[in-house]
Every structure is written in C-alpha cells, then in structure tokens.
Design an enzyme around this catalytic site. Sequence first.
Site, short mmCIF file in Angstrom:
data_model
loop_
_atom_site.label_atom_id
_atom_site.label_comp_id
_atom_site.label_asym_id
_atom_site.label_seq_id
_atom_site.Cartn_x
_atom_site.Cartn_y
_atom_site.Cartn_z
N ASP A 172 0.85 -1.19 0.00
CA ASP A 172 0.00 0.00 0.00
C ASP A 172 0.88 1.25 0.00
O ASP A 172 2.10 1.15 -0.15
CB ASP A 172 -0.96 0.02 1.20
CG ASP A 172 -2.30 0.68 0.84
OD1 ASP A 172 -2.27 1.80 0.29
OD2 ASP A 172 -3.35 0.08 1.08
N HIS A 180 -13.79 -1.74 -6.47
CA HIS A 180 -15.02 -0.92 -6.51
C HIS A 180 -14.71 0.57 -6.37
O HIS A 180 -15.58 1.41 -6.62
CB HIS A 180 -16.03 -1.39 -5.46
CG HIS A 180 -15.67 -1.08 -4.03
ND1 HIS A 180 -16.60 -1.14 -3.02
CD2 HIS A 180 -14.50 -0.72 -3.44
CE1 HIS A 180 -16.02 -0.81 -1.87
NE2 HIS A 180 -14.75 -0.56 -2.11
#
Length: 398
Positions: free
Chosen positions: A251, A299
């Site tokens: 990340d 998403h």
Amino acid sequence: MVCVPSSSSVMELANLISQSIPKLQDESPQRANDARGNVIEACSKMLALVTSPAEMLKEMVLINLASLQVINHYQIASVVPLNGHIPISELANKCGLPVDILRRILRQAMTYGAFSEPEPDCIAQTDVSREIPRLSPLLTYQLDVCLPSMVRLLDWLKDVDGEHACAYQIAHDTKDTWWSYASKRPELIENYGKYMALITSGGAHDVSYVLKGFAWEKLGNAVVVDVGGADGFVGISLAKEYPNLAVIVEDNLGLKDSADDNIPQHLKSRVVFLPHSFFKPQSALSRDADVFLLRHILHDWNDNDCRAILQALAASMKPGASILVAEQILQRPGAASWQRERVMRALDMQMMIQFGSKERAYEDWDALFKSVDPPLEIVDCVQPVGSADSFMELKRRA
C-alpha cells in the site's frame, strides 16, 4: 395526503418481529444474527408503512448530520463523563464552544438518542453517545470527506462529461483522485486506515469472512500479497490463522509506520509491508506470490483503472497463481433483503460520488475480468454465509 397502511401488512410484520425476538438469544451466532436482521428489516418496513410520504421525506434532511459532525469534530462524547453528568457551561468551556450554541446542538442530538439532559443544563451519556468515540474514524470519513461530496452531486451531474471525474473533486476543489489527494495529507490516510479496520470488524464485512472465502489451507507453504492492504489488518489475520502463509502487504508509503506497528513481533518473519502502487508491475519479491488478494479495491475505480490494476497483476503472475477479488456483487432489485439492498445501493451511490466508480453485478465483473489482456476468468466464486462480499478466484485464461 396521509396514506393509510394495510392493517394486515402491519400485523404480518408485527408477527415476524414477535417470532424473531426469542431467537435473538440463540446459541448459534448465525441464527441470532439472522433473527436480528429480520427484526431490523421488519421494523424498518413497519416504519415506512405507517409514516406518510411527506414525513418520510422530511426525515431525510441533513440536520442530524450537522449536529453529529460538530459532536465528532469537537470530541464532545470523550469529554462528557461515562457516568454522572457535566454542566453544559463546563462542557462548552472544555470544547471551546459558546454555551447557547452547544446547548442547541446537543438538544437536537438528543432527539436521535445521543446524550441526555437528566437535570436542566446538565449533559449525560447514553448508549448512543458512548459509541461515538469508537466510531470516530467512520464519522470523520463520512461527515468530513464524503458529506461535502454528496451535496455537490447535482453540480457534477450538470456537467458529467466535464473536467471533474466525480462530485468529490468539485467539493474539494481538486483534479486529484481521492487517493492522490489523501496521499498528500497523512492525517486523511491514517484516518482512512482506521475507518477500514473499523468497518471490517464485525458485521457483514468482518475480516473473518476472508478466512472462510478461500481454501487457504490447501495452499501449503505459500506467499500471499494483500494488494492495497492498508495497515495490514487483513494480512495479519491470515498469518495468524494459517502458519504456512507468508504475507506481503502492499500500500501507500504513508501507511508503513502504522503497518509496522500493527504487525505483532512473532509474525514479523512472515508479514512484511512493502510500499507499492498497484498500477505498477509487481516487485521481484512479490512476483513469486501464489495468491494476490484484492479486497475492497476495485469498486473504488472505474473500469479503465480496474483494467490497469488487473493487467499489472496478470503480467506479474507466475503460472498457476491466482487473483482473489473480494467484493460485493450487486443483485437485481428485490433479490436481496430490504435492509441488505439499502446498504448495497448506498455503497453504489458512495462509489459514484466519491470515486466516479461503482459497485458491480456478476455480469459486470465477468466482463471486466475478460477485458484484461491477458484475459482473466472466474474459476470459483464463494459467498460465505453472512458475508456481504463474494470471493472471486481468477486465473489467466489458458
């Protein structure tokens, strides 16, 4: 005009509530949770039946959110003692707010159960207000980041093909995506990590469903890459449950310190944090992975960006490796429970407003995966009982 509900409809819902309440104490957590869901849905439907359309629309205003935003921002619930009460003048002084303003805000909040006034101008906690500090990361994200975006949706729709990709960019006067914007503001990234950990602790998005949605035990000694894994809360859970797994959490660099602090000492040999952008090819360390986990990642992105993310992974995968996509699969209207559909549609709206993206139906996911070069195909799809997410295992098409 007041709509008179059918007495039989109201009685059916009342009977369902009566039948479900004893099951709330069931020894089976799943049966108890199902009963709780039935009660919530029946109560919501009953409220909708007996409330006039005009009253229902009036309830949808933002005033409640305004008072809650102030309460969260000034950490008022952390100042009010858990037991007993505090004079509002003392509370106002500690929070740096005018007494009259604070009194009016709190008395409005009391109408939805937050705080009480056991004596004139004395404030006490309620069960609702005691939860506010724990939920602060969620409230901060929803009220300070998402709420300004929501009220600019109409402006975005008036120029939907213009320079802004979503309402969020208009609200925050930026051309950056949320992720680029937040990466320059460490406090936003830190709060978002806490928000994600909070919403995946309990409920339909609980991290435990990751452990049930894939046959991890069959991998043996294996490497898992948690792509976009925030501060490592999912990767840590996997490593705790499956001693044969080594986990690489990828990340933003801004999350490295938080991730390093989160990883227990006894897991540091098997869980590592690696700063990485999922739009770029995998590092040499990650290319040997057996599974790339994408949980609640796609998403947040439009189809073109999703293709770029998946393409970077597909190009890095060794033969036989899998991509595991954990996402909600939208169902057709009326197919899910009333309460579940409310949540699904609300999340879809949030994706539109905040990211210019969307939740997807199975057909949408399938088409998206097949559009990647090389194409990816769904070889398995599992939705654990009680989970809002489905776990889609992808392989490169032979």
